[in-house]
Design an enzyme around this catalytic site. Sequence first.
Site, PDB file in Angstrom:
ATOM      1  N   CYS D  87       0.843  -1.201   0.000  1.00 16.79           N
ATOM      2  CA  CYS D  87       0.000   0.000   0.000  1.00 16.79           C
ATOM      3  C   CYS D  87       0.877   1.248   0.000  1.00 16.79           C
ATOM      4  O   CYS D  87       1.542   1.530  -0.974  1.00 16.79           O
ATOM      5  CB  CYS D  87      -0.956  -0.053   1.190  1.00 16.79           C
ATOM      6  SG  CYS D  87      -2.362   1.054   1.038  1.00 16.79           S
ATOM      7  N   HIS D 204      -3.666  -5.751   0.942  1.00 19.52           N
ATOM      8  CA  HIS D 204      -3.008  -6.035   2.222  1.00 19.52           C
ATOM      9  C   HIS D 204      -2.998  -7.521   2.546  1.00 19.52           C
ATOM     10  O   HIS D 204      -3.894  -8.008   3.247  1.00 19.52           O
ATOM     11  CB  HIS D 204      -3.725  -5.290   3.347  1.00 19.52           C
ATOM     12  CG  HIS D 204      -3.547  -3.807   3.274  1.00 19.52           C
ATOM     13  ND1 HIS D 204      -2.404  -3.170   3.706  1.00 19.52           N
ATOM     14  CD2 HIS D 204      -4.351  -2.832   2.799  1.00 19.52           C
ATOM     15  CE1 HIS D 204      -2.522  -1.865   3.507  1.00 19.52           C
ATOM     16  NE2 HIS D 204      -3.697  -1.627   2.957  1.00 19.52           N
ATOM     17  N   GLU D 206      -1.199  -8.840   4.673  1.00 19.67           N
ATOM     18  CA  GLU D 206      -1.003  -8.971   6.133  1.00 19.67           C
ATOM     19  C   GLU D 206      -2.336  -8.982   6.868  1.00 19.67           C
ATOM     20  O   GLU D 206      -2.425  -9.501   7.975  1.00 19.67           O
ATOM     21  CB  GLU D 206      -0.073  -7.868   6.652  1.00 19.67           C
ATOM     22  CG  GLU D 206      -0.674  -6.461   6.777  1.00 19.67           C
ATOM     23  CD  GLU D 206      -0.668  -5.664   5.469  1.00 19.67           C
ATOM     24  OE1 GLU D 206      -0.695  -6.295   4.380  1.00 19.67           O
ATOM     25  OE2 GLU D 206      -0.673  -4.424   5.533  1.00 19.67           O
TER      26      GLU D 206
END
Lengths: 80, 80, 733, 236
Positions: D87, D204, D206
């Site tokens: 990002c 994302h 994560e």
Amino acid sequence: MKAKIHVTLKNGVLDVQGKAVAAGLAGLGFPGIGDVRVGRYVEIELAAKDAAAAEAQAKQMCEKLLANTVIENYRIEIAG
Amino acid sequence: MKAKIHVTLKNGVLDVQGKAVAAGLAGLGFPGIGDVRVGRYVEIELAAKDAAAAEAQAKQMCEKLLANTVIENYRIEIAG
Amino acid sequence: MKKTKSKRKSWPKPKDMMGLAPAEYDLACNILGREPSLTEHGIFSVMWSEHCSYKSSKKWLKTLPTKAKWVICGPGENAGVIDIGEGDACIFKIESHNHPSYIEPYQGAATGVGGILRDVFTMGARPIANLNALRFGAPSHPKTRRLVSGVVAGIGGYGNCVGVPTVAGETNFHASYNGNCLVNAMTVGIARKNKIFYSAAAGAGNPVVYVGAKTGRDGIHGATMASAEFDDNSEEKRPTVQVGDPFVEKLLIEACLELMATDAIVAIQDMGAAGLTSSSVEMAGKGGLGIDLDLDNVPARETGMSSYEMMLSESQERMLIILKPKRIEVAQRIFAKYELDCATIGHLTKTGRLVVRKNGNVDADMPIAPMVQASPEYSRPWKPAKKRKPVDARKLPVREPGAALEKLMGCPDLASRRWIWEQYDHLVRGHTLQRPGGDAAVVGIPGRKKALAMCVDSTPRYVEADPETGGAQAVVETWRNLTAVGATPMAITDNMNFGNPERPAIMGQFVGAIKGMRKACKALNYPVVSGNVSLYNETNGQAILPTPTIGGVGLLKDATKSVDLALKADGDAIVLIGATAGWLGASLFLREVEGREEGAPPPISLGTEKRNGDFVRGLIAKGQVNACHDISDGGMLVALAEMALAGRMGARLELPRTDSAYLFGEDQARYIVTTANAKRLLAGAKTLRIPATVIGTVSRDGKLALAGCAPISLDKLRQAHEGWLPGYMSSKK
Amino acid sequence: MKSAIVVFPGSNRENDAADAIERASGKRPAMVWHKDSELPEGLDLIVLPGGFSYGDYLRCGAMAARSPIMREVIARADKGTAVVGVCNGFQILCETGLLPGVLLSNSGLKFICRDVHLKVANSQTMFTHRYSAGQVVRFPVAHHDGNYFADPDTLKRLEDGDQIAFRYCTPDGETTTEGNPNGSIGNIAGVFNATKSVLGLMPHPENATDPATVGSLGGSLDGKPMFDAIVDALSK
Ligand SMILES: Nc1ncnc2c1ncn2[C@@H]1O[C@H](COP(=O)(O)OP(=O)(O)O)[C@@H](O)[C@H]1O
Ligand SMILES: [Mg+2]
């Protein structure tokens, strides 16, 4: 000394904001809207001793930070 | 006909971008950076018949969409 | 206060009164023993404004229940604090930014979020979630679309940048908000129980330290503006708009939390409404001390600011800290790391006076305690609302359930809010366990098994119809929403949004709502720990619907033991819990389908609420249900449709009745659950005498099938439900 | 595997990234504040996290890209140390030139936070070898400026060099406008450098690694193979 800097997108780079503004204006009923381009306008107070020095400094600032030269052009004016 | 419009924050309104850019330039080692103000620059192709009509139209566009007149000022130039 | 001869020599011109009533000006003169200086006059006027002094509401707010075993700190501090076990505390509060948002929607909403975040991290909490409750005018009103788009962008713009997820909220439209939108923002944070910071100053001689952004001429007289009625000229009052800088706020959060991890802080307080004035007066006042400020040391963004401007500025992202004298360097090092200003601007004194110096002059010298104590408290006259008659559902026309349901699911108040919450980063931090779209958001706590559930609710049309019932219902609805995800409701924060309290009918709405809230909080052992009041929400004498927004927080001891509303397994039994009489008064169905805004709202039985809710929570804890949803706006069939859309599963329904009152009535204390073992569930309900009925089974076909009616296509419902808001926002008029 | 996350003023997903790495490797990465002009010795992986570095004022990632710590990051990347930018980290990598192209405002000019589907375009790298070629995965996005743009020559170079990591797609794997959340050219969601040691992506991964966040309203575990792959490749 004051540098007035215009940063605009290069031709061929999609101007997302410009397109949205054009659509927005048309939506508000403005007739005959052609191309719309949106850029940034930056004014910087500089402690340079003369216009040439100010311009050189402003150019460096554009190259190093203010413009992404991959997609953007810049134009500098120096005002007393 | 082309309208060139500068939209800038009114005096006294916190310019968060300008502040950050000033800090960024100082961080890059540029000396003597004073006040930095960041605004928008908009170019619009208009189908108006003369400069006066174009200006009137651009003014309305600023009031209705391009500027947030609560916190921003605008300035219009008309180019042939 | 003793009656003394007035010390006033003359009246300022009315336009120079800065919002003080004549009697208040008199009182100020008497407290000082002379006429106030300009700076002092400004300080009195903001300290005694409705916004800061709660002069109309204090008397009633005091009646709210604020205590429970788990309450660590109730109303009166920057935010409320509850004990959530394992040495952890949850700190939360809600606050309005209605007037600024109407004038400049993006910045108004953004700075509202910034302000409530500061209220929470000021007490030592790491903010873990934001919520927002929004009310806009009729969709057809020319201003509504721009307000929606600006407010939503502003809330997102601020919350996304500071990295706090915005996980839940509520959004309504009604013509009464045409000239006065409501923007209520709530923040939830967590802290260690033994590391909570308060605002009472201590230790004469201790330095007063200013940290954060520089001071400019932002929002001067914002606090008094927030207490003023609007008229058509209010858009002229522009210079009072404040601009937020979420980037600085993010740094301020990190820097303050880092400083709080040391032992340097005596007391800390954010600079909110009325900035330096209210923070310094409150801190010194609570500590029974005086404070000497030297404004020449205040970091200023603009040149030539007067004492008056500095004391009243509402520049954002600033805090005031009383430090231990030997710890100034610690603070300086931390704030330098984050490139934030940190300046000693004064010290505490034993005089009990606020002394303001600038350029070698004393611009204010006033006794703090008398000013705070004499802050007016009104007992405003109030008139109870006229009782409304129940609506006789038998006299309503017969409606095709499918068509009525489609209309409701796509109406402005029930349509999906996806367009809104997708503009909010609701995932940052990585602990959002239940996202927007359900009854309550569930947010995990790093390193713990437990999680917090949270939601905001109010049903203003009920409050208007019957303030006391409506006030109770708002509390109860949050309690139900928390229960529906399996959480134990712990405490609430409230945001009282009303019209002009000087009108007895409006004051009556306020009083009624408080009475209802009080009853509900008591019955549910669900205390109020913080809150905010926003009055004078009127334009040209047209008041908003009375809107007591309630923010609820609940605890899930085991985060894995939570359910959401989505239908899941083919063949699961669908069970309706709670009794259905078919109450259509003040319902959404009546308004949207029949075009009538009338009737008494559904009655609330707090005992039934508690019994049914506790039962449902128990089922969830025991893992006996696969989905759960409470029944609120739009009634049973709407709740079921929401469950079906969320799970992309259909249902075959066998209902005792299919009349509008049964399908869309808004009887309270009801839930829909699904289960693989209906027998066990019904038996459990029977022993507790809780009404529970199997009303159908979950199916794989994409429709709701009602015996005796045309099947209702989920695709069509989804189009109506998901389509309205994006369609409205992208259309031009 | 020794890893570090560079934290800029305004970064806000550094802990999300640390959690994901810890879940995959059992070891928490070092957090390096941008003003520490030195990175730890012997790093195998450098992560530039999501957020709003320097408020994203001027242009996203522009100021972070020019901060002193980034000179160090570039030097390490040039020596072959693996770098991932997610990002805002992707935006920073593009601004430094470690990755080609730029990220413009989303075509809808709005922030978007939701799950999106991605097609794995190159599964032969240290970051993606736990996915199969053409596999469709689901990650969330949360950005305002994720509209990837590169000129035709650069695009050709990316295609020819197998430098495209992920493309936005529909749930069925169609890389159409319908599956494109932000207007990215060629539906590009993530790219590699020429040697495949640097990866930048807007979504994302994560935030798609924690089972507790998966439910009917969203969430996924599809990011986990990416972190497993990295740990696999870099563990000695
Ligand atoms: N302004 C908003 N911001 C974020 N989420 C919102 C907002 N408005 C509504 N929502 C979400 O939409 C869903 C439906 O809201 P609502 O109908 O008020 O729920 P309920 O009837 O359970 O109180 C909830 O998950 C809520 O959190
Ligand atoms: Mg609900």
